[in-house]
Scaffold this active site. Structure first.
Site, short mmCIF file in Angstrom:
data_model
loop_
_atom_site.label_atom_id
_atom_site.label_comp_id
_atom_site.label_asym_id
_atom_site.label_seq_id
_atom_site.Cartn_x
_atom_site.Cartn_y
_atom_site.Cartn_z
N LYS A 170 -11.52 2.58 -14.33
CA LYS A 170 -11.57 1.15 -13.77
C LYS A 170 -12.09 0.27 -14.95
CE LYS A 170 -11.38 -0.42 -10.35
NZ LYS A 170 -10.34 -1.25 -9.56
N ASP A 188 0.92 -1.35 -0.01
CA ASP A 188 0.05 -0.05 -0.08
C ASP A 188 0.69 1.26 0.10
OD1 ASP A 188 -1.93 2.06 0.91
OD2 ASP A 188 -3.44 0.42 1.16
N TYR A 203 -13.33 8.20 -13.03
CA TYR A 203 -12.95 7.23 -12.38
C TYR A 203 -13.41 5.88 -12.65
CZ TYR A 203 -14.36 3.73 -8.67
OH TYR A 203 -14.58 2.53 -8.22
N ASN A 247 -20.12 -0.56 -1.23
CA ASN A 247 -19.83 -1.12 0.15
C ASN A 247 -19.93 -0.03 1.19
OD1 ASN A 247 -17.39 -3.75 -0.15
ND2 ASN A 247 -18.77 -3.00 -1.75
N THR A 302 -15.87 -2.41 -9.91
CA THR A 302 -17.03 -1.78 -9.49
C THR A 302 -18.06 -1.61 -10.71
OG1 THR A 302 -17.78 0.63 -9.12
CG2 THR A 302 -15.99 0.40 -10.51
N ASP A 303 -19.39 -1.78 -10.03
CA ASP A 303 -20.48 -1.73 -10.93
C ASP A 303 -20.45 -0.43 -11.59
OD1 ASP A 303 -21.03 0.06 -8.58
OD2 ASP A 303 -23.11 -0.88 -8.52
N GLU A 304 -19.78 0.68 -11.35
CA GLU A 304 -19.97 1.96 -11.95
C GLU A 304 -19.23 1.77 -13.61
OE1 GLU A 304 -18.97 5.53 -9.79
OE2 GLU A 304 -18.83 4.44 -7.77
N ASP A 308 4.46 1.52 -4.09
CA ASP A 308 3.67 1.81 -5.24
C ASP A 308 3.47 0.52 -6.00
OD1 ASP A 308 2.55 2.96 -7.55
OD2 ASP A 308 3.76 4.75 -7.43
N ILE A 363 -21.70 7.37 3.11
CA ILE A 363 -22.34 6.97 4.51
C ILE A 363 -21.23 7.52 5.67
CG2 ILE A 363 -22.55 4.90 5.93
CD1 ILE A 363 -24.09 3.83 3.72
N LEU A 399 -0.20 3.99 1.03
CA LEU A 399 -0.65 4.92 2.06
C LEU A 399 -0.73 6.37 1.69
CD1 LEU A 399 1.27 3.87 5.28
CD2 LEU A 399 -0.89 3.32 4.53
N LYS A 408 -24.79 16.81 4.48
CA LYS A 408 -24.68 17.32 3.00
C LYS A 408 -25.19 16.42 2.12
CE LYS A 408 -22.85 21.46 4.54
NZ LYS A 408 -22.67 20.62 5.79
N ALA A 437 -6.17 -2.11 -4.80
CA ALA A 437 -5.56 -0.61 -4.85
C ALA A 437 -6.14 0.25 -6.08
CB ALA A 437 -3.93 -0.90 -5.03
N GLN A 444 -21.56 11.51 6.27
CA GLN A 444 -22.93 11.91 7.18
C GLN A 444 -22.82 11.50 8.65
OE1 GLN A 444 -24.57 13.51 4.88
NE2 GLN A 444 -23.73 12.56 3.15
#
Length: 367
Positions: free
Chosen positions: A187, A60, A183, A213, A156-158, A85, A224, A62, A238, A108, A227
């Site tokens: 991916k 990682d 982004y 997640n 990701t589902d995106e 890296d 999440i 970091l 917000k 990562a 908030q």
């Protein structure tokens, strides 16, 4: 953090499934990229709790979203931490060889949409070049030393873009890619690299595309935890736009369980979608958080929506259920949300140091 070991289901316990009883792959020495990030750290804790014979090497860099403290409490005999890296090919090749890595779980990634809109370059470097570097290191280890390393890519589902709010359709493994943001485009590119290195070079790869997640160790820039920590810090929450965008939520422990099932029983070259039928609008999730934290459901401010925001994500996870016998165990979103709130309430020392800078960045963006 305490994780209850997940019992292995039998095929008979899940109607309509035919989970293979004999693992196709048995990981012993894992390289976990991004293992100090949100999902990566939870995966490390999950493996420690469920598979005592596995050793993990975490690589990682970091960056701002990685936190070494997220791995506190892990037995040092089970974990080797390396700050570095994934684009450093010499380092990756050395780790694969010296630690006898038989499996890579590639978490990562740069993953925050707002950041990608401001500056896409880190996303191209980490998500595209980083994935390419790892794949080439795996190919080198096989060609030079004869070791076939299993490579699992977390996506990701995106990458599929979005769905309309009122249609019954969900994403499946055959849904066409249609990324909306820098982004998700990065991916999508990394997914294509993994498939190409499997088809062209014969690497033993698998891919999982998971829904949103939630859980412990998630950076406060995400929906999440932002908030929850706003409320804990005395800041009004917000909400982007009218909050009508729908996300498909899954508890991070269920995601970790699914990844392990794919590693051990998934077929090489396959893609599996992971979700928990957790579709909820952003405004409904925020109202739940407010209510569960003792505040009125309208105690928030509307802010500008992000450019090109996706409307709805929805995962059809029938393939991983049907073929591998996986299903989510944390199906009660309200209960999972309570556990997440409690975690942030009792781990202020973990999130507080980054909170002010994160909120200032949002303020400058008008969010």
């Amino acid at each position: 953090m305490t994780i209850t070991p997940s019992p292995e289901p039998t095929a008979a316990s899940i109607p309509g499934t035919a989970r293979p009883h004999t693992p196709l792959h048995t990981p012993r020495n894992l390289l976990v990229t991004g293992g100090a990030g949100f999902i990566g750290a939870n995966f490390v804790h999950w493996v420690v709790a469920n598979h005592p014979n596995v050793h993990m090497t975490v690589l990682d860099a970091l960056t701002y979203a990685g936190n070494r403290a997220s791995l506190n409490g892990v037995d040092p005999d089970r974990l080797t931490f390396v700050r570095g890296d994934i684009c450093d090919r010499a380092l990756v090749e050395r780790l694969l060889h010296e630690h006898s890595i038989d499996t890579i779980v590639h978490f990562a990634a740069e993953s925050h949409n707002d950041n990608s809109i401001l500056d896409a370059s880190p996303f191209l470097t980490t998500n595209v070049t980083g994935t390419y570097t790892l794949l080439e290191a795996v190919r080198h280890e096989r060609d030079e030393h004869g070791r076939d390393i299993r490579f699992h890519h977390i996506s990701t589902d995106e990458v599929y873009g979005d769905l309309t709010l009122d249609e019954p359709r969900k994403f499946t493994e055959t849904t066409a890619y249609n990324p909306s943001s820098p982004y998700s485009a990065s991916k999508a590119a990394s997914d294509h690299l993994v498939r190409a290195w499997h088809r062209t070079y014969g690497l033993s790869t698998t891919i999982s595309n998971c829904s949103n997640n939630y859980g412990a160790y998630q950076h406060v820039e995400k929906f999440i935890p932002r908030q929850i920590t706003n409320i804990l810090a005395g800041i009004r929450p917000k909400l982007y736009g009218q909050g009508l965008a729908v996300r498909d939520w899954i508890h991070v422990d269920d995601h970790c369980d699914a990844v392990w099932r794919i590693l051990t029983h998934g077929r090489v070259g396959e893609t599996y979608l992971v979700g928990a039928d957790g579709e909820r609008s952003n405004i409904d999730v925020l109202r739940m958080i407010l209510s569960r934290m003792g505040l009125p459901e309208d105690a928030f401010d509307h802010v500008n929506d992000r450019p090109g925001g996706d409307r709805r994500y929805a995962i059809d996870a029938s393939k991983i259920t049907r073929e591998l016998g996986w299903r989510p165990r944390h199906a009660d979103f309200a209960r999972g949300l309570d556990q997440t709130i409690d975690w942030y309430r009792t781990h202020e020392d973990w999130w507080r140091p980054t909170k002010a800078a994160t909120e200032e960045k949002y303020r400058l963006q008008g969010h």
